[in-house]
Design a protein around this motif. Structure first.
Motif, mmCIF file in Angstrom:
data_model
loop_
_atom_site.group_PDB
_atom_site.id
_atom_site.type_symbol
_atom_site.label_atom_id
_atom_site.label_comp_id
_atom_site.label_asym_id
_atom_site.label_seq_id
_atom_site.Cartn_x
_atom_site.Cartn_y
_atom_site.Cartn_z
ATOM 1 N N PHE A 79 0.835 -1.199 0.000
ATOM 2 C CA PHE A 79 0.000 0.000 0.000
ATOM 3 C C PHE A 79 0.871 1.250 0.000
ATOM 4 O O PHE A 79 1.946 1.267 0.600
ATOM 5 N N SER A 80 0.387 2.300 -0.650
ATOM 6 C CA SER A 80 0.912 3.635 -0.386
ATOM 7 C C SER A 80 0.002 4.190 0.703
ATOM 8 O O SER A 80 -1.057 3.641 0.995
ATOM 9 N N LYS A 81 0.391 5.287 1.299
ATOM 10 C CA LYS A 81 -0.479 5.891 2.311
ATOM 11 C C LYS A 81 -1.819 6.287 1.702
ATOM 12 O O LYS A 81 -2.868 6.115 2.316
ATOM 13 N N VAL A 82 -1.773 6.796 0.485
ATOM 14 C CA VAL A 82 -3.002 7.230 -0.191
ATOM 15 C C VAL A 82 -3.918 6.043 -0.457
ATOM 16 O O VAL A 82 -5.118 6.084 -0.171
ATOM 17 N N SER A 83 -3.367 4.968 -0.998
ATOM 18 C CA SER A 83 -4.205 3.800 -1.293
ATOM 19 C C SER A 83 -4.750 3.178 -0.006
ATOM 20 O O SER A 83 -5.882 2.703 0.027
ATOM 21 N N PHE A 84 -3.953 3.212 1.038
ATOM 22 C CA PHE A 84 -4.409 2.684 2.319
ATOM 23 C C PHE A 84 -5.562 3.523 2.873
ATOM 24 O O PHE A 84 -6.549 2.983 3.385
ATOM 25 N N CYS A 85 -5.445 4.843 2.756
ATOM 26 C CA CYS A 85 -6.511 5.735 3.222
ATOM 27 C C CYS A 85 -7.803 5.499 2.437
ATOM 28 O O CYS A 85 -8.895 5.502 3.020
ATOM 29 N N LYS A 86 -7.672 5.300 1.150
ATOM 30 C CA LYS A 86 -8.867 5.035 0.342
ATOM 31 C C LYS A 86 -9.524 3.718 0.763
ATOM 32 O O LYS A 86 -10.739 3.639 0.888
ATOM 33 N N HIS A 123 -10.932 4.696 14.686
ATOM 34 C CA HIS A 123 -10.162 4.601 13.444
ATOM 35 C C HIS A 123 -9.470 3.245 13.304
ATOM 36 O O HIS A 123 -9.414 2.684 12.211
ATOM 37 N N LEU A 124 -8.965 2.716 14.399
ATOM 38 C CA LEU A 124 -8.318 1.417 14.326
ATOM 39 C C LEU A 124 -9.336 0.318 13.998
ATOM 40 O O LEU A 124 -9.037 -0.614 13.249
ATOM 41 N N ASN A 125 -10.529 0.464 14.523
ATOM 42 C CA ASN A 125 -11.588 -0.483 14.212
ATOM 43 C C ASN A 125 -11.934 -0.431 12.722
ATOM 44 O O ASN A 125 -12.156 -1.472 12.090
ATOM 45 N N LYS A 126 -11.957 0.772 12.128
ATOM 46 C CA LYS A 126 -12.194 0.900 10.687
ATOM 47 C C LYS A 126 -11.097 0.185 9.899
ATOM 48 O O LYS A 126 -11.365 -0.483 8.902
ATOM 49 N N PRO A 142 -4.350 12.906 7.104
ATOM 50 C CA PRO A 142 -3.835 13.455 8.362
ATOM 51 C C PRO A 142 -4.110 12.534 9.564
ATOM 52 O O PRO A 142 -3.260 12.386 10.444
ATOM 53 N N THR A 143 -5.265 11.897 9.578
ATOM 54 C CA THR A 143 -5.586 10.975 10.672
ATOM 55 C C THR A 143 -4.662 9.769 10.633
ATOM 56 O O THR A 143 -4.160 9.329 11.675
ATOM 57 N N LEU A 144 -4.419 9.236 9.433
ATOM 58 C CA LEU A 144 -3.502 8.106 9.319
ATOM 59 C C LEU A 144 -2.116 8.491 9.833
ATOM 60 O O LEU A 144 -1.496 7.733 10.575
ATOM 61 N N ASP A 145 -1.643 9.672 9.455
ATOM 62 C CA ASP A 145 -0.326 10.118 9.925
ATOM 63 C C ASP A 145 -0.285 10.208 11.452
ATOM 64 O O ASP A 145 0.719 9.842 12.075
ATOM 65 N N LYS A 146 -1.361 10.674 12.058
ATOM 66 C CA LYS A 146 -1.406 10.748 13.527
ATOM 67 C C LYS A 146 -1.381 9.357 14.148
ATOM 68 O O LYS A 146 -0.724 9.137 15.161
ATOM 69 N N ILE A 147 -2.078 8.422 13.530
ATOM 70 C CA ILE A 147 -2.068 7.044 14.037
ATOM 71 C C ILE A 147 -0.667 6.452 13.898
ATOM 72 O O ILE A 147 -0.139 5.849 14.830
#
Length: 120
Positions: free
Chosen positions: A26-33, A59-62, A40-45
Motif C-alpha cells: 500500500f501507499s499511504k493514499v491507497s491505504f486511506c482510500k 479509526h483502528l476499528n475501521k 492526516p488521521t492516518l499520519d497521527k495514528i
C-alpha cells in the motif's frame, strides 16, 4: 492481544501499522482510500499522536474491519517473515553491490516515489 491494549501501545501500534502498510504494497493514499480514513488521521495514528482513546479505537476499528484482520495479526506482522515472489536474471552477479552513483540514484527514485504517494 486485546484491542483495548493497543491504545496504551499506540507508538508501537503505529510502527507495526507502517510495516503492515509497506509490507502489503500500500501507499499511504491507497491505504486511506481502502480504510476510508483521512491522510492526516492516518499520519497521527502512525506517529502515535492520537490522544483520544475513543478516536483511536474508532479509526483502528475501521482499519481492522477494512483489512479483515485483528490486533494479533497487526502486532505480529513482520516484513521479514512475508514471502515475496521475485524475478531475477540468471546472469545477475551473486554478490552485486551498487556503486555510490547507483545508490544515490536509487535513493532519489525512492524519494520521488514517496513524494508521489503524498500527492496522489
Amino acid at each position: 492481544m486485546r484491542f483495548d491494549e493497543l491504545f496504551e501501545m499506540r507508538k508501537l501500534t503505529g510502527i507495526k501499522l507502517k510495516d503492515y502498510i509497506s509490507g502489503n504494497g500500500f501507499s499511504k493514499v491507497s491505504f486511506c482510500k481502502k480504510t476510508e480514513i483521512s491522510r492526516p488521521t492516518l499520519d497521527k495514528i502512525l506517529n502515535g499522536e492520537i490522544d483520544s482513546k475513543s478516536s483511536f479505537d474508532k479509526h483502528l476499528n475501521k482499519i481492522f474491519t477494512s483489512l479483515g484482520i485483528g490486533p494479533d495479526t497487526l502486532m505480529e506482522f513482520s516484513t521479514k517473515t512475508q514471502s515475496v515472489d521475485a524475478m531475477y536474471s540468471q546472469k545477475a552477479l551473486i554478490n552485486y553491490q551498487m556503486n555510490d552513483k547507483a545508490k544515490m540514484e536509487y535513493d532519489l527514485l525512492q524519494d520521488i516515489l514517496n513524494l508521489c504517494s503524498v500527492y496522489y
